[in-house]
Design a protein around this motif. Structure first.
Motif, PDB file in Angstrom:
ATOM      1  N   HIS A 186      37.266  49.309  52.614  1.00  0.00           N
ATOM      2  CA  HIS A 186      37.182  48.386  51.726  1.00  0.00           C
ATOM      3  C   HIS A 186      36.775  47.272  51.548  1.00  0.00           C
ATOM      4  CE1 HIS A 186      39.420  52.662  49.830  1.00  0.00           C
ATOM      5  NE2 HIS A 186      38.084  52.848  49.745  1.00  0.00           N
ATOM      6  N   VAL A 187      35.924  46.769  50.890  1.00  0.00           N
ATOM      7  CA  VAL A 187      35.234  45.732  50.862  1.00  0.00           C
ATOM      8  C   VAL A 187      35.535  45.117  50.142  1.00  0.00           C
ATOM      9  CG1 VAL A 187      33.080  44.448  50.955  1.00  0.00           C
ATOM     10  CG2 VAL A 187      33.899  46.044  53.019  1.00  0.00           C
ATOM     11  N   VAL A 188      35.457  46.306  48.568  1.00  0.00           N
ATOM     12  CA  VAL A 188      35.860  45.057  47.621  1.00  0.00           C
ATOM     13  C   VAL A 188      37.407  46.063  46.542  1.00  0.00           C
ATOM     14  CG1 VAL A 188      35.622  45.730  44.829  1.00  0.00           C
ATOM     15  CG2 VAL A 188      33.984  44.881  46.494  1.00  0.00           C
ATOM     16  N   LYS A 189      38.762  45.048  46.555  1.00  0.00           N
ATOM     17  CA  LYS A 189      39.999  46.071  46.713  1.00  0.00           C
ATOM     18  C   LYS A 189      39.813  45.899  44.810  1.00  0.00           C
ATOM     19  CE  LYS A 189      41.635  45.049  50.597  1.00  0.00           C
ATOM     20  NZ  LYS A 189      40.656  45.076  51.419  1.00  0.00           N
ATOM     21  N   GLN A 190      40.637  47.156  44.338  1.00  0.00           N
ATOM     22  CA  GLN A 190      40.812  47.204  43.087  1.00  0.00           C
ATOM     23  C   GLN A 190      42.314  46.200  42.626  1.00  0.00           C
ATOM     24  OE1 GLN A 190      42.692  51.467  41.804  1.00  0.00           O
ATOM     25  NE2 GLN A 190      43.053  50.841  40.439  1.00  0.00           N
ATOM     26  N   GLY A 191      41.379  45.855  41.744  1.00  0.00           N
ATOM     27  CA  GLY A 191      42.475  44.636  41.010  1.00  0.00           C
ATOM     28  C   GLY A 191      42.464  43.231  41.533  1.00  0.00           C
ATOM     29  N   GLN A 192      41.585  42.659  42.045  1.00  0.00           N
ATOM     30  CA  GLN A 192      41.330  41.557  42.805  1.00  0.00           C
ATOM     31  C   GLN A 192      39.735  41.421  42.464  1.00  0.00           C
ATOM     32  OE1 GLN A 192      41.920  41.724  47.010  1.00  0.00           O
ATOM     33  NE2 GLN A 192      44.240  42.074  46.730  1.00  0.00           N
ATOM     34  N   PRO A 193      39.548  39.727  42.514  1.00  0.00           N
ATOM     35  CA  PRO A 193      38.398  39.810  41.382  1.00  0.00           C
ATOM     36  C   PRO A 193      37.221  39.397  42.492  1.00  0.00           C
ATOM     37  CG  PRO A 193      40.304  38.142  41.044  1.00  0.00           C
ATOM     38  CD  PRO A 193      40.958  39.138  41.180  1.00  0.00           C
TER      39      PRO A 193
ATOM     40  N   ALA B 251      33.787  40.214  37.712  1.00  0.00           N
ATOM     41  CA  ALA B 251      34.666  40.780  37.125  1.00  0.00           C
ATOM     42  C   ALA B 251      36.031  41.465  37.885  1.00  0.00           C
ATOM     43  CB  ALA B 251      33.637  42.282  37.167  1.00  0.00           C
ATOM     44  N   MET B 252      36.480  42.506  37.455  1.00  0.00           N
ATOM     45  CA  MET B 252      37.907  42.922  38.709  1.00  0.00           C
ATOM     46  C   MET B 252      37.113  44.786  37.911  1.00  0.00           C
ATOM     47  SD  MET B 252      40.844  42.792  38.874  1.00  0.00           S
ATOM     48  CE  MET B 252      41.179  40.482  37.668  1.00  0.00           C
ATOM     49  N   PRO B 253      37.059  45.112  39.557  1.00  0.00           N
ATOM     50  CA  PRO B 253      37.232  46.005  40.048  1.00  0.00           C
ATOM     51  C   PRO B 253      38.329  47.424  39.950  1.00  0.00           C
ATOM     52  CG  PRO B 253      37.079  44.770  42.253  1.00  0.00           C
ATOM     53  CD  PRO B 253      37.891  44.036  40.518  1.00  0.00           C
ATOM     54  N   LEU B 254      37.938  48.249  39.382  1.00  0.00           N
ATOM     55  CA  LEU B 254      38.719  49.252  39.090  1.00  0.00           C
ATOM     56  C   LEU B 254      38.736  50.099  40.125  1.00  0.00           C
ATOM     57  CD1 LEU B 254      36.180  49.916  34.977  1.00  0.00           C
ATOM     58  CD2 LEU B 254      39.095  48.560  35.644  1.00  0.00           C
ATOM     59  N   GLN B 255      38.742  50.181  40.754  1.00  0.00           N
ATOM     60  CA  GLN B 255      37.906  51.146  41.967  1.00  0.00           C
ATOM     61  C   GLN B 255      38.374  50.033  43.036  1.00  0.00           C
ATOM     62  OE1 GLN B 255      35.366  53.786  40.112  1.00  0.00           O
ATOM     63  NE2 GLN B 255      35.052  54.552  42.255  1.00  0.00           N
ATOM     64  N   ALA B 256      38.696  50.461  44.080  1.00  0.00           N
ATOM     65  CA  ALA B 256      38.196  49.818  45.402  1.00  0.00           C
ATOM     66  C   ALA B 256      36.722  50.940  45.953  1.00  0.00           C
ATOM     67  CB  ALA B 256      38.965  50.022  46.606  1.00  0.00           C
ATOM     68  N   GLY B 257      35.691  49.789  47.686  1.00  0.00           N
ATOM     69  CA  GLY B 257      35.187  50.371  47.241  1.00  0.00           C
ATOM     70  C   GLY B 257      34.437  49.623  48.198  1.00  0.00           C
ATOM     71  N   ALA B 258      34.251  50.576  49.815  1.00  0.00           N
ATOM     72  CA  ALA B 258      33.766  50.554  50.766  1.00  0.00           C
ATOM     73  C   ALA B 258      32.211  50.162  50.579  1.00  0.00           C
ATOM     74  CB  ALA B 258      33.830  51.759  51.878  1.00  0.00           C
ATOM     75  N   ILE B 259      30.909  49.573  51.756  1.00  0.00           N
ATOM     76  CA  ILE B 259      30.178  49.011  51.958  1.00  0.00           C
ATOM     77  C   ILE B 259      28.659  50.317  51.175  1.00  0.00           C
ATOM     78  CG2 ILE B 259      27.919  48.043  52.923  1.00  0.00           C
ATOM     79  CD1 ILE B 259      29.982  46.268  55.153  1.00  0.00           C
ATOM     80  N   GLY B 260      28.301  50.201  50.406  1.00  0.00           N
ATOM     81  CA  GLY B 260      26.915  50.777  49.705  1.00  0.00           C
ATOM     82  C   GLY B 260      27.743  52.372  48.904  1.00  0.00           C
ATOM     83  N   GLU B 261      28.889  51.990  48.892  1.00  0.00           N
ATOM     84  CA  GLU B 261      29.753  52.706  47.254  1.00  0.00           C
ATOM     85  C   GLU B 261      28.956  51.761  45.949  1.00  0.00           C
ATOM     86  OE1 GLU B 261      33.184  54.853  49.667  1.00  0.00           O
ATOM     87  OE2 GLU B 261      33.881  53.307  48.126  1.00  0.00           O
ATOM     88  N   VAL B 262      29.124  53.161  44.902  1.00  0.00           N
ATOM     89  CA  VAL B 262      29.188  52.106  43.457  1.00  0.00           C
ATOM     90  C   VAL B 262      30.122  52.263  43.134  1.00  0.00           C
ATOM     91  CG1 VAL B 262      28.005  53.039  41.375  1.00  0.00           C
ATOM     92  CG2 VAL B 262      26.444  53.424  43.220  1.00  0.00           C
ATOM     93  N   ILE B 263      30.911  51.259  42.527  1.00  0.00           N
ATOM     94  CA  ILE B 263      32.268  51.328  41.629  1.00  0.00           C
ATOM     95  C   ILE B 263      32.253  51.015  40.271  1.00  0.00           C
ATOM     96  CG2 ILE B 263      33.154  50.992  44.320  1.00  0.00           C
ATOM     97  CD1 ILE B 263      33.336  47.978  42.894  1.00  0.00           C
ATOM     98  N   SER B 264      33.116  51.455  39.545  1.00  0.00           N
ATOM     99  CA  SER B 264      32.872  50.124  38.521  1.00  0.00           C
ATOM    100  C   SER B 264      34.244  49.282  38.268  1.00  0.00           C
ATOM    101  CB  SER B 264      33.740  51.841  37.179  1.00  0.00           C
ATOM    102  OG  SER B 264      33.369  53.234  37.312  1.00  0.00           O
ATOM    103  N   LEU B 265      33.732  48.456  37.142  1.00  0.00           N
ATOM    104  CA  LEU B 265      33.888  46.796  37.203  1.00  0.00           C
ATOM    105  C   LEU B 265      33.795  47.042  35.839  1.00  0.00           C
ATOM    106  CD1 LEU B 265      31.843  46.869  39.658  1.00  0.00           C
ATOM    107  CD2 LEU B 265      33.708  44.921  39.763  1.00  0.00           C
ATOM    108  N   ARG B 266      35.326  46.400  35.723  1.00  0.00           N
ATOM    109  CA  ARG B 266      35.046  45.518  33.925  1.00  0.00           C
ATOM    110  C   ARG B 266      34.521  44.083  34.063  1.00  0.00           C
ATOM    111  NH1 ARG B 266      37.172  47.996  30.035  1.00  0.00           N
ATOM    112  NH2 ARG B 266      38.306  49.431  31.050  1.00  0.00           N
ATOM    113  N   ASN B 267      33.869  43.862  32.837  1.00  0.00           N
ATOM    114  CA  ASN B 267      33.967  42.209  32.474  1.00  0.00           C
ATOM    115  C   ASN B 267      34.641  41.447  32.009  1.00  0.00           C
ATOM    116  OD1 ASN B 267      32.341  40.032  31.576  1.00  0.00           O
ATOM    117  ND2 ASN B 267      30.304  40.568  31.655  1.00  0.00           N
ATOM    118  N   THR B 268      35.309  40.851  32.506  1.00  0.00           N
ATOM    119  CA  THR B 268      36.454  39.827  32.006  1.00  0.00           C
ATOM    120  C   THR B 268      36.298  39.145  31.104  1.00  0.00           C
ATOM    121  OG1 THR B 268      36.165  37.999  34.078  1.00  0.00           O
ATOM    122  CG2 THR B 268      37.331  39.681  33.937  1.00  0.00           C
TER     123      THR B 268
END
Length: 143
Positions: free
Chosen positions: A82-89, A105-122
């Motif tokens: 995972h390149v983007v970690k859940q809960g880390q801006p 934004a705050m990721p709502l899930q972790a994500g690897a390169i190329g994955e589509v993830i959901s984030l919450r706009n702070t």
């Protein structure tokens, strides 16, 4: 401790060689080359698209499940790190022509390169979706 490098021995008829764990690898562990060993098999059940056939397909990946020593690794048993970690801006980027807008934004899930993830706009609290890039940013909007 340096391990001697052994040349691969030719397989006999009906045998094939697969990389397998040398030690037990637990879920979440990053797989290193030193954790693997080559093993020859005769059972054709392990020869096919369901199992990892090359070290390059394992090294640097993360175990999804417990990988046992000397057992073939299922292709579903590993994932990209995972390149983007859940809960880390994370930095979110929107680009349209020469206009570039970035925000945090705050990721709502972790994500690897190329994955589509959901984030919450702070700032606004709205949920957005974007694609994870190698530099750790998430791109939103049209490509």
């Amino acid at each position: 401790m340096l391990m001697p490098v052994l040349a691969a021995s030719p397989c006999q008829a009906g045998e094939f060689v697969l990389p397998v764990p040398r030690v037990t690898i637990y879920p979440g562990d990053v797989i290193a080359d030193t954790m693997l060993v080559d093993r020859s098999f005769r059972n054709q059940d392990f020869d096919g698209p369901g199992f990892v056939s090359a070290r390059e397909q394992l090294v640097g990946k993360v175990a999804r499940q417990t990988l046992l020593p000397n057992q073939p690794v299922s292709t579903n048993g590993v994932r990209e790190a995972h390149v983007v970690k859940q809960g880390q801006p994370a930095v979110v980027i929107f680009q349209s022509g020469s206009l570039i807008i970035s925000a945090t934004a705050m990721p709502l899930q972790a994500g690897a390169i190329g994955e589509v993830i959901s984030l919450r706009n702070t700032e606004s609290g709205t949920t957005i979706r974007g694609v994870v890039h190698a530099d750790g940013t998430v791109r939103v909007g049209s490509p």
